[in-house]
Scaffold this motif. Structure first.
Motif, PDB file in Angstrom:
ATOM      1  N   ARG A   2       0.812  -1.218   0.000  1.00  0.00           N
ATOM      2  CA  ARG A   2       0.000   0.000   0.000  1.00  0.00           C
ATOM      3  C   ARG A   2       0.843   1.265   0.000  1.00  0.00           C
ATOM      4  O   ARG A   2       0.310   2.361   0.065  1.00  0.00           O
ATOM      5  CB  ARG A   2      -0.920   0.007   1.214  1.00  0.00           C
ATOM      6  N   VAL A   4       2.860   2.211   2.429  1.00  0.00           N
ATOM      7  CA  VAL A   4       2.937   2.737   3.785  1.00  0.00           C
ATOM      8  C   VAL A   4       4.215   2.237   4.441  1.00  0.00           C
ATOM      9  O   VAL A   4       4.536   1.057   4.361  1.00  0.00           O
ATOM     10  CB  VAL A   4       1.703   2.284   4.603  1.00  0.00           C
ATOM     11  N   ASP A   5       4.955   3.141   5.078  1.00  0.00           N
ATOM     12  CA  ASP A   5       6.161   2.748   5.801  1.00  0.00           C
ATOM     13  C   ASP A   5       5.843   2.560   7.270  1.00  0.00           C
ATOM     14  O   ASP A   5       4.857   3.079   7.786  1.00  0.00           O
ATOM     15  CB  ASP A   5       7.248   3.806   5.628  1.00  0.00           C
TER      16      ASP A   5
END
Length: 87
Positions: A2, A4-5
């Motif tokens: 997605r 996202v980190d």
């Protein structure tokens, strides 16, 4: 998947070996983690969407606060760039 980190504290019982990974600096390294076995609550289709490996950066630093014991904190993150953002 997605985009996202993640930055998370490593559990205090998990041992991170700073001798095995690609060194980025003192107590800073890149390692490759493999996907764990499929969990019982996860469907086979959902498990198949996860990558086989993921790159993770481990960092360790000391928190020094006057009047308290010095604590060491180990972080695991998917933010792999060791250079700070400049803007």
């Amino acid at each position: 998947m997605r985009g996202v980190d993640l930055v998370a504290r490593v559990h205090h019982l998990r041992k991170v070996d700073f001798r095995r990974g690609l060194k980025q600096g003192d107590l800073d390294q890149l390692v490759v983690d493999r996907t764990p076995q499929q969990l019982k609550w996860m469907s086979a289709a959902e498990y198949a969407t996860f990558p086989d490996i993921i790159f993770v950066r481990h960092l360790k630093y000391k928190v020094e606060q006057r009047g308290f014991r010095t604590r060491e904190i180990t972080l695991a993150t998917t933010l792999l760039d060791s250079e700070p953002l400049r803007g």
